[in-house]
Design a protein around this motif. Structure first.
Motif, PDB file in Angstrom:
ATOM      1  N   ASP A 122       0.080  -1.613  -5.280  1.00 56.83           N
ATOM      2  CA  ASP A 122      -1.189  -0.886  -5.183  1.00 56.83           C
ATOM      3  C   ASP A 122      -1.232  -0.158  -3.844  1.00 56.83           C
ATOM      4  O   ASP A 122      -0.605  -0.591  -2.868  1.00 56.83           O
ATOM      5  CB  ASP A 122      -2.365  -1.856  -5.254  1.00 56.83           C
ATOM      6  CG  ASP A 122      -2.576  -2.444  -6.641  1.00 56.83           C
ATOM      7  OD1 ASP A 122      -1.933  -1.948  -7.604  1.00 56.83           O
ATOM      8  OD2 ASP A 122      -3.376  -3.386  -6.769  1.00 56.83           O
ATOM      9  N   ARG A 123      -1.999   0.928  -3.807  1.00 55.35           N
ATOM     10  CA  ARG A 123      -2.201   1.623  -2.528  1.00 55.35           C
ATOM     11  C   ARG A 123      -3.297   0.906  -1.751  1.00 55.35           C
ATOM     12  O   ARG A 123      -4.460   0.885  -2.159  1.00 55.35           O
ATOM     13  CB  ARG A 123      -2.566   3.083  -2.773  1.00 55.35           C
ATOM     14  CG  ARG A 123      -1.412   3.882  -3.387  1.00 55.35           C
ATOM     15  CD  ARG A 123      -1.676   5.374  -3.392  1.00 55.35           C
ATOM     16  NE  ARG A 123      -0.562   6.088  -4.014  1.00 55.35           N
ATOM     17  CZ  ARG A 123       0.551   6.466  -3.383  1.00 55.35           C
ATOM     18  NH1 ARG A 123       0.686   6.191  -2.084  1.00 55.35           N
ATOM     19  NH2 ARG A 123       1.509   7.107  -4.010  1.00 55.35           N
ATOM     20  N   THR A 149       2.106  -1.047   3.541  1.00 51.53           N
ATOM     21  CA  THR A 149       2.973   0.079   3.207  1.00 51.53           C
ATOM     22  C   THR A 149       3.207   0.124   1.700  1.00 51.53           C
ATOM     23  O   THR A 149       3.555  -0.896   1.089  1.00 51.53           O
ATOM     24  CB  THR A 149       4.328  -0.053   3.925  1.00 51.53           C
ATOM     25  OG1 THR A 149       4.104  -0.210   5.330  1.00 51.53           O
ATOM     26  CG2 THR A 149       5.186   1.184   3.687  1.00 51.53           C
ATOM     27  N   HIS A 150       2.999   1.296   1.111  1.00 52.27           N
ATOM     28  CA  HIS A 150       3.170   1.448  -0.328  1.00 52.27           C
ATOM     29  C   HIS A 150       4.648   1.377  -0.681  1.00 52.27           C
ATOM     30  O   HIS A 150       5.519   1.857   0.055  1.00 52.27           O
ATOM     31  CB  HIS A 150       2.579   2.787  -0.787  1.00 52.27           C
ATOM     32  CG  HIS A 150       2.436   2.910  -2.264  1.00 52.27           C
ATOM     33  ND1 HIS A 150       3.152   3.807  -3.022  1.00 52.27           N
ATOM     34  CD2 HIS A 150       1.658   2.233  -3.142  1.00 52.27           C
ATOM     35  CE1 HIS A 150       2.815   3.683  -4.294  1.00 52.27           C
ATOM     36  NE2 HIS A 150       1.916   2.746  -4.400  1.00 52.27           N
ATOM     37  N   GLU A 192       6.494   2.972  -2.687  1.00 48.63           N
ATOM     38  CA  GLU A 192       7.232   4.225  -2.853  1.00 48.63           C
ATOM     39  C   GLU A 192       7.946   4.644  -1.570  1.00 48.63           C
ATOM     40  O   GLU A 192       8.881   5.451  -1.609  1.00 48.63           O
ATOM     41  CB  GLU A 192       6.299   5.330  -3.334  1.00 48.63           C
ATOM     42  CG  GLU A 192       5.863   5.157  -4.793  1.00 48.63           C
ATOM     43  CD  GLU A 192       4.956   6.276  -5.266  1.00 48.63           C
ATOM     44  OE1 GLU A 192       4.523   7.099  -4.421  1.00 48.63           O
ATOM     45  OE2 GLU A 192       4.666   6.331  -6.478  1.00 48.63           O
TER      46      GLU A 192
END
Length: 587
Positions: free
Chosen positions: A137-138, A143-144, A146
């Motif tokens: 989750d954002r 830190t995300h 991605e």
């Protein structure tokens, strides 16, 4: 070519049955799918990012999340490097998070939401190897995930290719932590061959092909659902991951799956919900509903009379067709495992045209040992099926079920003594369960040798952990935690009556007899406060939810204790069966 390592599975699918939707998750109001080719490309890119973070073959990477596409992608990335995946139950306590992360020496952690990330962050202080945390989750303070893929360097592609090629079938693929009698989780070490052999052998028992869809909602942190995820990849089944159970019914109807896995507790809930709806009917509709239900409870694999079959056809058309529609209308098989399924549920679902096939296995066996199959006369109610190909089962002299095959773990991580206790010198896994093999070759589970039990949700509970905590209370003399195949743990408690008498005198509570005082709601509430405190630090599934107080101590002469003062659990449950049923009535 047949896959020999778990990271070969997406490439095998691409060659045999490339999918537009290999995996999918519900995001907002739509399912977001990923093709087979995109799955491979994204997993490679994440692997390259992990390499930039210093992950090499043999390093540990942990994941704690509900079922979503990110879990699968990170798992494939870890396998491609030759690293080792460490799944953690999302609902585990912060203490267990810290233990698993520290014991496994995990370097990178992926978690799905703020609650999970909070537990991992708390654990990080006591885990010197743990370097980075990433969230699916954002979240503002994390830190995300991605960002990992963004670190990948094309210049590392040759090294990644070399890593992939170097992985051997007998290399360690994952360490899965399961509850132990001491309360400390044990790390089950499974190789690529262990799990992949179980995938290919289990394929023979499931009527699925590359045209099928599944919905995956049981925890991927457990080998049961994880092995099935690999099976779906191998066979070309489109996987739809479902993270929450709250809206599971809606998602099942959307996906209209051909196959899914379940634990008995879920099937119990589905059944109870259906019966509640039937109970709300009136007149002829209500009569027809309960006629069909009674018919279903009498369903047999063999020996059904022509008249029964005519009635069943009518019941399926008028009543059971609605059950099928509630599960999407396409269900060809439901694999039930992780705990014992009540035969009445197996009968009624199969009568309804919803083939529920019960199986048996352990994390230590990757997991399937036996499973029923409605085809080829392979179904018997009250059994867990016949052994799958390549797996041999025998019954030891004391009745314990032993298993041998390519699916048996290589051992417990950092625990050679426990490994030797569980796998003997001849390679037989000692399951801790008692059973028998019928003349037709079906395995029946009759008892548990170990004291660890499973709830109907498939969660392991080590009762001694809670019992030892509770016995530290001044209010409690003796206690036994129960919950085998039930939906939550509970406890039978013998209070410490001498202390209780003094307590009542201080609080102005009457104490005229033991029976009177344990019926007093003030006393029940006060003792349950001790239970609430003991529950702290335990996973939700381990926590005692209800208690019953008993007026007499357990003794050797009474048959509740062994000569060495150990609890005779089966005898106690039998003796107090009415109280046990009262605990779970309406639960």
């Amino acid at each position: 070519m047949e896959p020999t390592r778990l990271h070969d599975l997406p490439e095998h699918q691409l060659a045999a049955h490339p999918k537009e939707i290999a995996i999918a998750s519900k995001v907002g109001d739509r399912w977001e799918g990923i093709s087979t080719r995109a799955l491979i490309e994204r997993a490679d890119r994440i692997a390259l990012g992990l390499m930039q973070l210093g992950i090499k073959p043999g390093d540990r990477v942990a994941i704690a999340s509900g079922n979503r596409s990110e879990w699968c992608l990170v798992d494939q990335a870890v396998l491609r490097i030759g690293a080792i995946g460490i799944p953690i139950y999302p609902t585990s306590s912060a203490e267990d998070f810290a233990y698993v992360l520290n014991h496994s020496e995990s370097k990178i952690f992926f978690g799905s939401n703020a609650e999970i990330m909070g537990k991992a962050q708390q654990a990080q202080a006591s885990c010197p190897a743990l370097q980075k945390l990433y969230s699916f989750d954002r979240l503002p303070d994390h830190t995300h995930w991605e960002a990992v893929a963004a670190l990948g360097q094309d210049s590392d592609i040759p090294t990644l290719s070399a890593y992939k090629a170097q992985v051997k079938p007998d290399d360690l693929a994952t360490i899965i932590y399961t509850s132990g009698t001491t309360g400390r989780p044990k790390g089950v070490m499974l190789t690529h061959r262990n799990i992949l052999s179980n995938v290919i052998a289990s394929m023979t028992r499931f009527p699925v092909d590359h045209n099928a869809r599944c919905i995956s909602f049981l925890p991927l942190s457990h080998i049961y659902e994880r092995m099935l995820m690999y099976l779906y990849m191998y066979s070309g089944v489109s996987i739809h991951f479902q993270e929450s159970l709250d809206d599971l019914g809606d998602r099942i109807r959307e996906v209209a799956p051909d196959v899914f896995t379940a634990v008995p507790r879920l099937l119990e809930k589905i059944y109870d919900k259906i019966v509640a709806k039937g109970d709300a009917l009136t007149g002829v509709k209500r009569t027809l509903f309960f006629w069909a239900l009674e018919l279903g409870h009498r369903y047999e694999v063999h020996g059904r009379s022509p008249w029964y079959n005519i009635q069943l056809a009518i019941a399926r058309k008028l009543i059971f067709s609605k059950w099928q529609a509630a599960l999407g209308g396409n269900c060809r098989v439901v694999a039930s495992g992780s705990a014992a399924l009540q035969p009445r549920l197996a009968r009624v679902f199969n009568a309804a045209g919803i083939p529920v096939m019960e199986g048996y296995g352990l994390t230590e066996s990757s997991p399937v040992i036996t499973v029923n199959d409605q085809r080829n006369d392979g179904l018997r109610f009250g059994s867990v099926g016949r052994p799958i190909p390549g797996v041999t089962v025998r019954i030891a002299e004391d009745g314990e079920i032993l298993a041998k095959g390519p699916n048996i773990m290589i051992g417990y991580y950092k625990d050679e003594e426990m490994t030797r206790q569980t796998i003997d010198a001849d390679g037989w896994l000692h399951t801790g369960d008692i059973g028998e093999i019928t003349s037709e070759g079906f395995l029946r589970i009759t008892d548990r040798k170990k004291e660890i039990f499973k709830t109907s949700g498939g969660k392991y509970v080590a009762p001694q952990v809670m019992e030892n905590k509770l016995k530290a209370s001044r209010f409690i003399e003796q206690v036994m935690v129960i919950g085998e195949n039930r939906n939550f743990p509970a406890a039978l408690v013998v209070p410490e009556f001498n202390f209780l008498k003094d307590y009542c005198e201080r609080k102005g509570i009457p104490f005229t007899s033991r029976e009177q005082v344990i019926a007093d709601e003030r006393i029940r509430s006060r003792i349950f406060k001790e239970v609430t405190q003991a529950n702290e630090g335990l996973g939700q599934w381990e926590q005692v939810k209800k208690i019953e107080l008993l007026p007499q101590e357990w003794t050797i002469d009474g048959g509740e204790l062994t000569p060495t003062l150990k609890l005779r659990r089966k005898q106690i449950v039998t003796k107090y069966s009415a109280l046990v049923e009262r605990i779970y009535a309406g639960s």
